[in-house]
Design a protein around this motif. Sequence first.
Motif, PDB file in Angstrom:
ATOM      1  N   UNK A   1      -3.166  12.290  21.696  1.00 63.97           N
ATOM      2  CA  UNK A   1      -4.249  12.255  20.737  1.00 63.97           C
ATOM      3  C   UNK A   1      -5.846  10.742  20.783  1.00 63.97           C
ATOM      4  N   UNK A   2      -6.521  10.599  20.647  1.00 60.43           N
ATOM      5  CA  UNK A   2      -7.545   9.456  20.555  1.00 60.43           C
ATOM      6  C   UNK A   2      -6.817   9.159  19.715  1.00 60.43           C
ATOM      7  N   UNK A   3      -5.630   8.707  18.744  1.00 51.62           N
ATOM      8  CA  UNK A   3      -5.094   7.530  18.437  1.00 51.62           C
ATOM      9  C   UNK A   3      -4.014   6.703  19.580  1.00 51.62           C
ATOM     10  N   UNK A   4      -3.326   7.622  20.443  1.00 51.58           N
ATOM     11  CA  UNK A   4      -2.341   7.378  21.305  1.00 51.58           C
ATOM     12  C   UNK A   4      -0.955   7.972  21.240  1.00 51.58           C
ATOM     13  N   UNK A   5      -1.288   8.415  19.831  1.00 48.39           N
ATOM     14  CA  UNK A   5      -0.162   9.238  19.884  1.00 48.39           C
ATOM     15  C   UNK A   5       0.547  10.408  20.461  1.00 48.39           C
ATOM     16  N   UNK A   6       1.622  10.974  20.581  1.00 47.60           N
ATOM     17  CA  UNK A   6       2.138  11.499  21.258  1.00 47.60           C
ATOM     18  C   UNK A   6       2.501  12.912  20.794  1.00 47.60           C
ATOM     19  N   UNK A   7       1.250  14.091  21.634  1.00 49.04           N
ATOM     20  CA  UNK A   7       1.692  15.472  21.049  1.00 49.04           C
ATOM     21  C   UNK A   7       2.303  16.460  21.422  1.00 49.04           C
ATOM     22  N   UNK A   8       3.512  16.655  21.243  1.00 51.69           N
ATOM     23  CA  UNK A   8       4.005  18.434  22.171  1.00 51.69           C
ATOM     24  C   UNK A   8       3.802  19.906  21.624  1.00 51.69           C
ATOM     25  N   UNK A   9       3.155  20.483  22.256  1.00 56.13           N
ATOM     26  CA  UNK A   9       2.877  21.932  21.788  1.00 56.13           C
ATOM     27  C   UNK A   9       4.625  22.542  22.495  1.00 56.13           C
ATOM     28  N   UNK A  10       4.604  23.057  21.518  1.00 55.10           N
ATOM     29  CA  UNK A  10       5.515  24.376  21.787  1.00 55.10           C
ATOM     30  C   UNK A  10       5.102  25.816  22.164  1.00 55.10           C
ATOM     31  N   UNK A  11       6.010  26.833  22.951  1.00 61.40           N
ATOM     32  CA  UNK A  11       5.368  27.494  23.349  1.00 61.40           C
ATOM     33  C   UNK A  11       6.378  28.202  22.001  1.00 61.40           C
ATOM     34  N   UNK A  12       5.707  29.243  21.702  1.00 64.14           N
ATOM     35  CA  UNK A  12       6.288  30.508  20.955  1.00 64.14           C
ATOM     36  C   UNK A  12       7.204  30.876  20.676  1.00 64.14           C
TER      37      UNK A  12
END
Length: 457
Positions: A160-171
Amino acid sequence: MPLLLVPDLNTVEQSDEHRHIFSRHFEVPSVPSVGEAQRGLVESHLDEFNRNNIPDVYAGSAATGELNLRSYLTAVSQHVIGIRTAVYEFAGASGGSSFVTQWFDTRTPGLLDSRDLFDSDDDWAEFREFVAQSATSDPEVVPESVTQLEDSWLDSVNFDAQGNATIEFDDYTIAPGSAGSIVVTVPAANIVPLLSPFGQMARTAAMNPVPRISAGLWGSARPGEPTQTTQVPGTEQRREPRNIDCSKTKCVALTFDDGPGPKTGKLLDELKKKNAAATFFVVGPNAKTRPELIERMIAEGHEVGNHTWSHRSLPALSPAQVRSEIDRTNEAISAAIDQPATLLRPPYGARNPTIDRLAQAPVILWDVDTLDWKHKNTGKVVDAAVSQTKPGSIVLMHDIHGSTVAAVPEILSRLKAKGYTFVTVTELLGKDKLNSGEAYSRTPLPTAGRSGTDEKK
């Protein structure tokens, strides 16, 4: 993220109107591996959808379901491209969303994945532990599901814009389907020490994206797109409304869905040559990417309608989601021409009384389907449009297909020779006869001696 950050990026859209399939992926000629990976992703999902969505020939029913695939830029720099693809699939019993992010180091061939963002196997293992810890703080997550995360579940990692990692999980992976899509965030302080050199570049490219090449290199047109032959007039130069009575005149409304596309500028040139008006039902991302074409449509006497943001089958969505699909697209249209669309065409023509009410606008269908999306054959598009059109017809085409754009000059010539006048949908149906929440597919024949409109059956 603006697509213009990659000046030679081309969007490729495909649809199957009968089977409710829509895909939007990217190709970048200067980085061939992007197109190869994106095409492979689309093809794999199409193959799976075809296996899971087979018509019941014994019951005589058609296949039911929906496949919607859309790609987005998540990171751009001179050496990094990140592309996130969201997929929704419904195969007749249950539906769900899945996500994958493809990474590319433009200095080397091939596709990179989430594992390549991290330096060593130990760093990857530590990242997985951070993900599991963060996931358990979500009450929707089933704790047992994150004790042994599968690598395939971590195939959409972004920053994200702050450099955190974002992980999207499948349903359905770490939470029940009722929870929807789960996104887990791992703080930057935990992530940064684990990243590989490429991972560091990817994080920077997501936080502070920069153009790969100067956008001015090719002027205002995208590579492969025709340069506009006419300057886009300002709003003060827009064509005056025409006084056409389609109850007395042999009228037809040509309509084009899913654009603006790479060939829409050429289509506008052809329409201008024949002084022909048309109606364009645009999807939100394309309207946002090519606002100059939206402005040109209005300036040259055409009409712009709403075809939603994601091209989802609206009856499958909640009321709030339906309004979001419409409102986001109207915002993109308004940004270009200072006014929202006054007409809605639901993707695939899929609608019901609830959708009609939520539309808050007249719902426009069609009575002539050229099937241009199916055969992509210029001659067949011409023959279908000319042979099926009757006075008062609304003709369905798609300006994202070059074969359709190539068919338009012949369609205009042959229909004009038959005495047709080319009008917008509102001119055809009559502004004072259009009602919000009602569906229209054509007008009656001028000689029928009836008033009103016929709904598509």
